[in-house]
Design a protein around this motif. Structure first.
Motif, PDB file in Angstrom:
ATOM      1  N   ASN A 181      69.168  -0.962  35.440  1.00  0.00           N
ATOM      2  CA  ASN A 181      70.402  -1.704  35.652  1.00  0.00           C
ATOM      3  C   ASN A 181      71.260  -1.151  36.447  1.00  0.00           C
ATOM      4  O   ASN A 181      72.040  -1.978  37.333  1.00  0.00           O
TER       5      ASN A 181
ATOM      6  N   LYS B  98      70.253  -1.994  40.039  1.00  0.00           N
ATOM      7  CA  LYS B  98      70.289  -3.457  40.101  1.00  0.00           C
ATOM      8  C   LYS B  98      71.822  -3.946  40.304  1.00  0.00           C
ATOM      9  O   LYS B  98      72.098  -4.888  41.129  1.00  0.00           O
TER      10      LYS B  98
ATOM     11  N   ASP C 197      77.482   3.640  36.797  1.00  0.00           N
ATOM     12  CA  ASP C 197      77.342   3.056  38.111  1.00  0.00           C
ATOM     13  C   ASP C 197      78.901   2.617  38.495  1.00  0.00           C
ATOM     14  O   ASP C 197      79.783   2.524  37.685  1.00  0.00           O
TER      15      ASP C 197
ATOM     16  N   ILE D 276      81.361  -5.594  34.288  1.00  0.00           N
ATOM     17  CA  ILE D 276      80.955  -6.590  33.526  1.00  0.00           C
ATOM     18  C   ILE D 276      82.305  -7.076  33.021  1.00  0.00           C
ATOM     19  O   ILE D 276      83.159  -6.444  32.423  1.00  0.00           O
TER      20      ILE D 276
ATOM     21  N   ALA E 228      74.814 -11.550  32.264  1.00  0.00           N
ATOM     22  CA  ALA E 228      76.180 -12.034  32.279  1.00  0.00           C
ATOM     23  C   ALA E 228      76.463 -12.285  33.898  1.00  0.00           C
ATOM     24  O   ALA E 228      77.443 -12.413  34.279  1.00  0.00           O
TER      25      ALA E 228
ATOM     26  N   GLY F 217      65.674 -11.245  35.974  1.00  0.00           N
ATOM     27  CA  GLY F 217      65.808 -10.333  34.632  1.00  0.00           C
ATOM     28  C   GLY F 217      65.993 -11.327  33.324  1.00  0.00           C
ATOM     29  O   GLY F 217      66.757 -12.342  33.498  1.00  0.00           O
ATOM     30  N   LEU F 218      65.469 -11.061  32.210  1.00  0.00           N
ATOM     31  CA  LEU F 218      65.322 -11.797  31.061  1.00  0.00           C
ATOM     32  C   LEU F 218      66.619 -11.702  29.973  1.00  0.00           C
ATOM     33  O   LEU F 218      66.685 -12.593  29.195  1.00  0.00           O
ATOM     34  N   GLY F 219      67.332 -10.682  30.482  1.00  0.00           N
ATOM     35  CA  GLY F 219      68.479 -10.562  29.637  1.00  0.00           C
ATOM     36  C   GLY F 219      67.933  -9.916  28.136  1.00  0.00           C
ATOM     37  O   GLY F 219      68.544 -10.100  27.205  1.00  0.00           O
TER      38      GLY F 219
ATOM     39  N   GLY G 219      66.707  -6.425  28.079  1.00  0.00           N
ATOM     40  CA  GLY G 219      66.627  -5.249  28.158  1.00  0.00           C
ATOM     41  C   GLY G 219      67.483  -4.404  27.249  1.00  0.00           C
ATOM     42  O   GLY G 219      67.128  -3.385  26.610  1.00  0.00           O
ATOM     43  N   LEU G 220      68.698  -4.683  27.307  1.00  0.00           N
ATOM     44  CA  LEU G 220      69.809  -3.946  26.580  1.00  0.00           C
ATOM     45  C   LEU G 220      69.575  -4.202  25.123  1.00  0.00           C
ATOM     46  O   LEU G 220      69.825  -3.295  24.322  1.00  0.00           O
TER      47      LEU G 220
HETATM   48  N1  LIG Z   1      75.115  -1.357  35.077  1.00  0.00           N
HETATM   49  C1  LIG Z   1      75.201  -2.749  34.824  1.00  0.00           C
HETATM   50  N2  LIG Z   1      76.548  -3.397  35.734  1.00  0.00           N
HETATM   51  C2  LIG Z   1      76.650  -4.655  35.683  1.00  0.00           C
HETATM   52  N3  LIG Z   1      75.990  -5.372  34.796  1.00  0.00           N
HETATM   53  C3  LIG Z   1      75.156  -5.154  33.754  1.00  0.00           C
HETATM   54  C4  LIG Z   1      75.005  -3.708  33.843  1.00  0.00           C
HETATM   55  N4  LIG Z   1      73.630  -3.742  32.962  1.00  0.00           N
HETATM   56  C5  LIG Z   1      73.503  -4.597  32.396  1.00  0.00           C
HETATM   57  N5  LIG Z   1      74.475  -5.764  32.769  1.00  0.00           N
HETATM   58  C6  LIG Z   1      74.708  -6.961  32.546  1.00  0.00           C
HETATM   59  O1  LIG Z   1      74.078  -7.404  31.262  1.00  0.00           O
HETATM   60  C7  LIG Z   1      72.928  -8.311  31.218  1.00  0.00           C
HETATM   61  C8  LIG Z   1      72.047  -8.021  30.360  1.00  0.00           C
HETATM   62  O2  LIG Z   1      71.269  -6.943  30.816  1.00  0.00           O
HETATM   63  P1  LIG Z   1      69.608  -6.494  30.322  1.00  0.00           P
HETATM   64  O3  LIG Z   1      69.702  -6.700  28.737  1.00  0.00           O
HETATM   65  O4  LIG Z   1      69.077  -5.273  30.943  1.00  0.00           O
HETATM   66  O5  LIG Z   1      69.183  -7.933  31.049  1.00  0.00           O
HETATM   67  P2  LIG Z   1      68.417  -8.317  32.721  1.00  0.00           P
HETATM   68  O6  LIG Z   1      68.466  -6.854  33.300  1.00  0.00           O
HETATM   69  O7  LIG Z   1      67.033  -8.682  32.303  1.00  0.00           O
HETATM   70  O8  LIG Z   1      69.456  -9.225  33.103  1.00  0.00           O
HETATM   71  C9  LIG Z   1      72.608  -8.265  32.878  1.00  0.00           C
HETATM   72  O9  LIG Z   1      72.023  -9.666  33.144  1.00  0.00           O
HETATM   73  C10 LIG Z   1      73.937  -7.856  33.449  1.00  0.00           C
HETATM   74  O10 LIG Z   1      74.552  -9.290  33.626  1.00  0.00           O
END
Ligand SMILES: Nc1ncnc2c1ncn2[C@@H]1O[C@H](COP(=O)(O)OP(=O)(O)O)[C@@H](O)[C@H]1O
Ligand SMILES: [Mg+2]
Length: 378
Positions: free
Chosen positions: A272, A275, A303, A308, A323, A331-333, A335-336
């Motif tokens: 992330n 990305k 980072d 966000i 987001a 991305g599938l949203g 991971g987190l």
């Molecule tokens: N380091 C980051 N900086 C900015 N936005 C982030 C970061 N990590 C996560 N996000 C936001 O959170 C959302 C969810 O992240 P995640 O669950 O990893 O899903 P994905 O990577 O599949 O979109 C992402 O789509 C992004 O919008």
């Protein structure tokens, strides 16, 4: 029981009042002359009216009193007037209050024999049902959006894989592929299969997390060393994105953790950060924090990328939440969501802090083993 209406009433009337006080609905009866004839305590509570004010009250004054509580007083008034103009009409609708309540309103003419002698209004508070309906609608919308994103995400590597395999398969009008091109195509095909496996893996993880069947296989290992290993795997991604990785990893911080799951968390946070990091430096640190009763391992992934927004930050750990627009970032949203569940399954926590345009900090806290646990051989 609260008894309302004219001061003196017969036993029969008392029974009627007792009956209408024992319903869940607010009830109001207005006669043909526009005077309040009967009401119950639920009606008074719903409309915040003192019973004495209602007693024999004129309907117009009552209307004046209640209008200020409504989101759309003009519409309310228009409907009431419409019904009084046509005494034989029945109506059923919903009224929204400024304080967020939704009340269902049913209105019917009151008949004695064939003669209309007034109008009965009943009111039911359906706020909770409405909230549940809205939550359900929102969940369905999120799921539909997810299905559309997921199918797109799955289709993209399949398409590339198909192209690579077609290049490798000789046909009449296409001679055998030269070895160097073939090697590149095989490489591409492997990468696409890995991508597919990752996507399917996160879907499987969500299923496991939601079903509560995520199994941990704890072992003792050095967190800093594992983070360093994971970081090495990102060398190519880092050079593609232009982000410099700054590591500050204390060694000797051990815990009883599931190694592959912790690797998965670090991998997700780091991917992330790459990305969404806009090519700016990324800092990853592992430190030990001693608390009075326990020792913690703290991992930071910082980072300096897109960041966000506050309303998104509240929900980024939820399932399917992304987001960012789908056409900018894949991305599938998931991971987190999965990462937080993994860390929580370890008895730890995963949190995010961020500012739009400045970057994000993800922090994982987990219990570490006390320093003294290490044997003489270490
Ligand atoms: N380091 C980051 N900086 C900015 N936005 C982030 C970061 N990590 C996560 N996000 C936001 O959170 C959302 C969810 O992240 P995640 O669950 O990893 O899903 P994905 O990577 O599949 O979109 C992402 O789509 C992004 O919008
Ligand atoms: Mg991600």
């Amino acid at each position: 029981m609260v008894s309302h209406g004219r001061a003196k009433h017969s036993r029969h009337e008392s029974l009627v009042r007792a009956a209408i006080d024992s319903t869940a609905d607010g009830i109001l009866v207005i006669d043909v002359a526009g005077k309040v004839r009967l009401f119950n305590s639920q009606f008074c509570e719903m409309w915040k009216i003192h019973p004495e004010f209602l007693e024999g009250q004129d309907d117009n004054r009552l209307l004046e009193y209640v209008l200020s509580q409504l989101e759309d007083p003009a519409e309310f008034l228009e409907r009431v007037r419409g019904l009084y103009a046509q005494p034989e009409l029945e109506s059923f609708d919903q009224i929204r209050f400024k304080d967020g309540r939704t009340i269902e309103r049913l209105s019917k003419p009151q008949r004695v024999g064939s003669q209309i002698v007034g109008r009965v209004w009943s009111f039911r508070d359906v706020t909770q049902r409405k909230l549940a309906e809205n939550a359900l609608r929102q969940a369905i919308r999120v799921r539909d959006e997810f299905l559309s994103i997921a199918s797109h995400e799955l289709y993209t590597p399949i398409h590339s894989l198909m192209l690579a395999l077609q290049m490798l398969s000789p046909t009449e009008n296409h001679p055998p592929t030269p070895p160097d091109v073939a090697a590149r195509m095989i490489d591409l095909a492997i990468r696409q299969v890995q991508r597919l496996a990752k996507l399917v893996g996160s879907l499987l993880d969500v299923t496991r997390v939601d079903a509560g069947t995520l199994k941990l296989a704890p072992e003792t290992f050095d967190l800093g060393a594992v983070v360093a290993e994971v970081a090495e795997r990102f060398a190519a991604d880092l050079s593609r994105s232009g982000s410099e990785l700054v590591l500050d990893l204390s060694r000797g911080i051990e815990g009883s953790w599931d190694r592959s799951r912790i690797e998965q968390v670090v991998t997700n946070l780091l991917s992330n950060a790459i990305k969404f990091g806009m090519g700016n430096p990324i800092e990853v640190s592992v430190r030990r924090v001693e608390e009075p009763t326990r020792a913690c391992a703290v991992l930071h992934v910082i980072d300096h990328g897109i960041g966000i927004a506050p309303d998104q930050l509240r929900v980024v750990f939820e399932r399917f939440v992304r987001a960012v627009p789908a056409d900018h970032f894949g991305g599938l949203g998931l991971g987190l969501y999965v990462c937080r569940k993994i860390v929580e399954a370890h008895g730890g926590s995963l949190a995010a802090a961020s500012r739009v345009g400045e970057g994000s900090t993800f922090t994982m806290f987990t219990m570490a083993l006390p320093l003294t646990h290490r044997g003489d051989d270490q």
